[in-house]
Design an enzyme around this catalytic site. Sequence first.
Site, PDB file in Angstrom:
ATOM      1  N   ASP A 111      41.727 -40.074 -18.556  1.00  0.00           N
ATOM      2  CA  ASP A 111      42.659 -41.027 -19.161  1.00  0.00           C
ATOM      3  C   ASP A 111      42.415 -42.459 -18.713  1.00  0.00           C
ATOM      4  O   ASP A 111      43.338 -43.256 -18.598  1.00  0.00           O
ATOM      5  CB  ASP A 111      44.119 -40.611 -18.879  1.00  0.00           C
ATOM      6  CG  ASP A 111      44.343 -39.159 -19.249  1.00  0.00           C
ATOM      7  OD1 ASP A 111      44.018 -38.812 -20.389  1.00  0.00           O
ATOM      8  OD2 ASP A 111      44.799 -38.365 -18.399  1.00  0.00           O
ATOM      9  N   GLU A 112      41.145 -42.787 -18.489  1.00  0.00           N
ATOM     10  CA  GLU A 112      40.792 -44.154 -18.088  1.00  0.00           C
ATOM     11  C   GLU A 112      40.610 -45.068 -19.304  1.00  0.00           C
ATOM     12  O   GLU A 112      40.452 -46.274 -19.152  1.00  0.00           O
ATOM     13  CB  GLU A 112      39.488 -44.173 -17.278  1.00  0.00           C
ATOM     14  CG  GLU A 112      39.518 -43.406 -15.969  1.00  0.00           C
ATOM     15  CD  GLU A 112      39.045 -41.971 -16.131  1.00  0.00           C
ATOM     16  OE1 GLU A 112      38.842 -41.536 -17.299  1.00  0.00           O
ATOM     17  OE2 GLU A 112      38.884 -41.277 -15.117  1.00  0.00           O
ATOM     18  N   GLY A 113      40.562 -44.478 -20.501  1.00  0.00           N
ATOM     19  CA  GLY A 113      40.329 -45.283 -21.711  1.00  0.00           C
ATOM     20  C   GLY A 113      38.886 -45.205 -22.179  1.00  0.00           C
ATOM     21  O   GLY A 113      38.347 -46.175 -22.712  1.00  0.00           O
ATOM     22  N   LYS A 114      38.282 -44.043 -22.012  1.00  0.00           N
ATOM     23  CA  LYS A 114      36.874 -43.864 -22.425  1.00  0.00           C
ATOM     24  C   LYS A 114      36.721 -44.018 -23.939  1.00  0.00           C
ATOM     25  O   LYS A 114      35.739 -44.558 -24.423  1.00  0.00           O
ATOM     26  CB  LYS A 114      36.366 -42.465 -22.021  1.00  0.00           C
ATOM     27  CG  LYS A 114      36.314 -42.250 -20.523  1.00  0.00           C
ATOM     28  CD  LYS A 114      35.865 -40.852 -20.182  1.00  0.00           C
ATOM     29  CE  LYS A 114      36.918 -39.786 -20.414  1.00  0.00           C
ATOM     30  NZ  LYS A 114      38.055 -39.808 -19.485  1.00  0.00           N
ATOM     31  N   GLY A 162      42.216 -35.665 -24.320  1.00  0.00           N
ATOM     32  CA  GLY A 162      43.043 -36.328 -25.322  1.00  0.00           C
ATOM     33  C   GLY A 162      42.678 -37.794 -25.336  1.00  0.00           C
ATOM     34  O   GLY A 162      42.859 -38.484 -24.344  1.00  0.00           O
ATOM     35  N   HIS A 163      42.097 -38.252 -26.427  1.00  0.00           N
ATOM     36  CA  HIS A 163      41.692 -39.653 -26.518  1.00  0.00           C
ATOM     37  C   HIS A 163      42.529 -40.351 -27.580  1.00  0.00           C
ATOM     38  O   HIS A 163      42.572 -39.910 -28.720  1.00  0.00           O
ATOM     39  CB  HIS A 163      40.211 -39.760 -26.905  1.00  0.00           C
ATOM     40  CG  HIS A 163      39.299 -39.231 -25.848  1.00  0.00           C
ATOM     41  ND1 HIS A 163      37.977 -38.953 -26.077  1.00  0.00           N
ATOM     42  CD2 HIS A 163      39.518 -38.952 -24.546  1.00  0.00           C
ATOM     43  CE1 HIS A 163      37.425 -38.504 -24.960  1.00  0.00           C
ATOM     44  NE2 HIS A 163      38.335 -38.492 -24.016  1.00  0.00           N
ATOM     45  N   THR A 164      43.203 -41.402 -27.172  1.00  0.00           N
ATOM     46  CA  THR A 164      43.980 -42.164 -28.144  1.00  0.00           C
ATOM     47  C   THR A 164      43.090 -43.240 -28.737  1.00  0.00           C
ATOM     48  O   THR A 164      42.521 -44.050 -28.018  1.00  0.00           O
ATOM     49  CB  THR A 164      45.203 -42.822 -27.464  1.00  0.00           C
ATOM     50  OG1 THR A 164      45.851 -41.814 -26.697  1.00  0.00           O
ATOM     51  CG2 THR A 164      46.155 -43.400 -28.469  1.00  0.00           C
ATOM     52  N   GLN A 212      37.204 -35.870 -19.612  1.00  0.00           N
ATOM     53  CA  GLN A 212      37.677 -35.703 -18.236  1.00  0.00           C
ATOM     54  C   GLN A 212      37.006 -36.752 -17.325  1.00  0.00           C
ATOM     55  O   GLN A 212      36.628 -37.795 -17.808  1.00  0.00           O
ATOM     56  CB  GLN A 212      37.459 -34.280 -17.726  1.00  0.00           C
ATOM     57  CG  GLN A 212      38.397 -33.260 -18.339  1.00  0.00           C
ATOM     58  CD  GLN A 212      37.940 -32.772 -19.700  1.00  0.00           C
ATOM     59  OE1 GLN A 212      36.774 -32.467 -19.884  1.00  0.00           O
ATOM     60  NE2 GLN A 212      38.843 -32.700 -20.638  1.00  0.00           N
ATOM     61  N   THR A 260      49.290 -32.927 -23.356  1.00  0.00           N
ATOM     62  CA  THR A 260      50.424 -32.063 -23.019  1.00  0.00           C
ATOM     63  C   THR A 260      51.757 -32.813 -22.980  1.00  0.00           C
ATOM     64  O   THR A 260      52.805 -32.180 -22.846  1.00  0.00           O
ATOM     65  CB  THR A 260      50.205 -31.420 -21.630  1.00  0.00           C
ATOM     66  OG1 THR A 260      49.985 -32.472 -20.681  1.00  0.00           O
ATOM     67  CG2 THR A 260      49.006 -30.490 -21.629  1.00  0.00           C
ATOM     68  N   HIS A 292      43.309 -51.577 -18.421  1.00  0.00           N
ATOM     69  CA  HIS A 292      44.701 -51.792 -18.008  1.00  0.00           C
ATOM     70  C   HIS A 292      44.837 -52.949 -17.010  1.00  0.00           C
ATOM     71  O   HIS A 292      45.731 -52.914 -16.161  1.00  0.00           O
ATOM     72  CB  HIS A 292      45.278 -50.509 -17.371  1.00  0.00           C
ATOM     73  CG  HIS A 292      45.941 -49.589 -18.356  1.00  0.00           C
ATOM     74  ND1 HIS A 292      47.096 -49.913 -18.997  1.00  0.00           N
ATOM     75  CD2 HIS A 292      45.599 -48.352 -18.795  1.00  0.00           C
ATOM     76  CE1 HIS A 292      47.453 -48.910 -19.799  1.00  0.00           C
ATOM     77  NE2 HIS A 292      46.550 -47.955 -19.697  1.00  0.00           N
ATOM     78  N   GLY A 321      39.488 -54.290 -19.928  1.00  0.00           N
ATOM     79  CA  GLY A 321      40.515 -53.955 -20.916  1.00  0.00           C
ATOM     80  C   GLY A 321      41.780 -54.730 -20.634  1.00  0.00           C
ATOM     81  O   GLY A 321      42.304 -54.704 -19.522  1.00  0.00           O
TER      82      GLY A 321
HETATM   83  P1  IMP Z   1      41.859 -27.512 -17.589  1.00  0.00           P
HETATM   84  O1  IMP Z   1      40.750 -28.460 -17.905  1.00  0.00           O
HETATM   85  O2  IMP Z   1      42.818 -27.314 -18.742  1.00  0.00           O
HETATM   86  O3  IMP Z   1      41.354 -26.234 -17.014  1.00  0.00           O
HETATM   87  O4  IMP Z   1      42.753 -28.178 -16.444  1.00  0.00           O
HETATM   88  C1  IMP Z   1      42.261 -28.425 -15.138  1.00  0.00           C
HETATM   89  C2  IMP Z   1      42.773 -29.737 -14.589  1.00  0.00           C
HETATM   90  O5  IMP Z   1      42.135 -30.825 -15.245  1.00  0.00           O
HETATM   91  C3  IMP Z   1      44.276 -29.956 -14.769  1.00  0.00           C
HETATM   92  O6  IMP Z   1      44.750 -30.688 -13.651  1.00  0.00           O
HETATM   93  C4  IMP Z   1      44.353 -30.824 -16.015  1.00  0.00           C
HETATM   94  O7  IMP Z   1      45.541 -31.586 -16.069  1.00  0.00           O
HETATM   95  C5  IMP Z   1      43.121 -31.696 -15.818  1.00  0.00           C
HETATM   96  N1  IMP Z   1      42.551 -32.234 -17.068  1.00  0.00           N
HETATM   97  C6  IMP Z   1      41.767 -31.576 -17.949  1.00  0.00           C
HETATM   98  N2  IMP Z   1      41.412 -32.380 -18.955  1.00  0.00           N
HETATM   99  C7  IMP Z   1      41.951 -33.578 -18.704  1.00  0.00           C
HETATM  100  C8  IMP Z   1      41.899 -34.848 -19.390  1.00  0.00           C
HETATM  101  O8  IMP Z   1      41.263 -35.031 -20.427  1.00  0.00           O
HETATM  102  N3  IMP Z   1      42.608 -35.871 -18.800  1.00  0.00           N
HETATM  103  C9  IMP Z   1      43.279 -35.702 -17.643  1.00  0.00           C
HETATM  104  N4  IMP Z   1      43.338 -34.553 -16.979  1.00  0.00           N
HETATM  105  C10 IMP Z   1      42.680 -33.494 -17.501  1.00  0.00           C
HETATM  106 MG    MG Z   2      43.193 -38.314 -22.070  1.00  0.00          MG
END
Ligand code: IMP
Ligand code: MG
Length: 412
Positions: free
Chosen positions: A12-15, A39-41, A224, A301, A331, A400
């Site tokens: 979630d750094e803004g990639k 999740g990329h916005t 990630q 989530t 940010h 940014g």
């Molecule tokens: P998993 O990737 O669903 O197995 O989750 C493992 C860990 O990585 C958990 O702490 C998630 O919240 C974190 N995580 C996985 N994908 C992301 C992402 O895209 N952004 C931030 N945290 C992530």
């Molecule tokens: Mg994200």
Amino acid sequence: MVTIVVGLQWGDEGKGKVTSELGNNAEVVIRATGGNNAGHTVVYKGKKYALHLLPSSIMKKGVKNIIGPGVVIDPEVLTQEIKIIFGESSAVGKLVISNKAHIIFPYHKSMDQLHEEFKEHKIGTTGRGIGPCYCDKANRVGIRMGDLISCTEIELRAKIREAIAIPNILFQNTGHVEWGVSENTIYELCCKYKQSLESYIVDVQPIINKAIDNNTLIVIEGAQAFNLDIDHGDYPFVTSSNPVSAGACCGAGIGPTQVEKVIGILKAYSSRVGEGPFPTELTGDEGSVIRELGHEYGTTTGRPRRCGWLDLSKVATAAKINGCTTLCVNHMDTLGLIGLKLQHIKVCIGYDDEKQPIYSYFKGWKIDKCCKTYEELPMNATKYIEFIEEHTGVAVQYIGIGPDDEDVIKRW
Ligand code: IMP
Ligand code: MG
């Protein structure tokens, strides 16, 4: 010319924003690792889109967007995303999906839940079945996108029987009979997935090789981040792939000698979703100030993100292992306001004998909306950027200063 974009913190750094900017000149953009845990916005023509599987340049006409061999795909999520993006946006790029990418089935999500249930120290996964799918891949019982189109019914059913045997035993023996799956249910799902995604599934290697031979820009969009890397992150509080640049090469199918640039993305502060160590975390009101000013709630989530100060000692390690050629600090507008509200900004530069963070202090700033160049930034902000450069040994190329794609100062 290959450029890799990687996250240097906990995601979630803004990639997505930088990838989208680079996409303007790219021929090919590739997602290489992870799945819809990401999740990329992306903001396109004033409208916000939350992408989980589609590469962030999907709205760029002329760009070939590839979901690479290293990605794990939930076809339900992908089909939904394609429907939304291709339905709403007039200018969409081309999409192709690697035949080698593995499929996430409903039993992977059940297995994800089962693992969390039996863990004393919960990971706080996204629950999307990512770990169990990579697990099946390593156990050689995974089903791949290419299987949907190249296997006969007899071959596919044999693979399905192998894949569901152990999950079904586990579901029965742990009191989760309701999670059990039959060969027929999964076979029918495969037929459905084939119908909706068949036209996108190809061997992506010739497309990538051609772009390399033609010397056009290929961007690999990381998912990630460093501290979630299964080898280099805070094990076991990590994801199940290698978000580092080397993992991106592997997941895309590109040799490391082809890579020209690795851009490391960081936020001016830190955030984390899920469990695991976070030495600079602010749990009280100060954490809430960051969460509210930075809108730090998960794209995937919706969970409130844990927030804290920038940990430069971790970022420096991340920049080294990723082999970053430049950095992007996002940010900077938010952190300036946080600094004004809290009357100081802290940055961790190392740890003392009790493993407590050692901090340097900075003052806040306010960035004007019309600020376009580095020289126009407030002095407190440029001091902060230069401090990051000193401690990482890597130049900050992008800054940014707002949520939109255009809110980036590019120094060269
Ligand atoms: P998993 O990737 O669903 O197995 O989750 C493992 C860990 O990585 C958990 O702490 C998630 O919240 C974190 N995580 C996985 N994908 C992301 C992402 O895209 N952004 C931030 N945290 C992530
Ligand atoms: Mg994200």
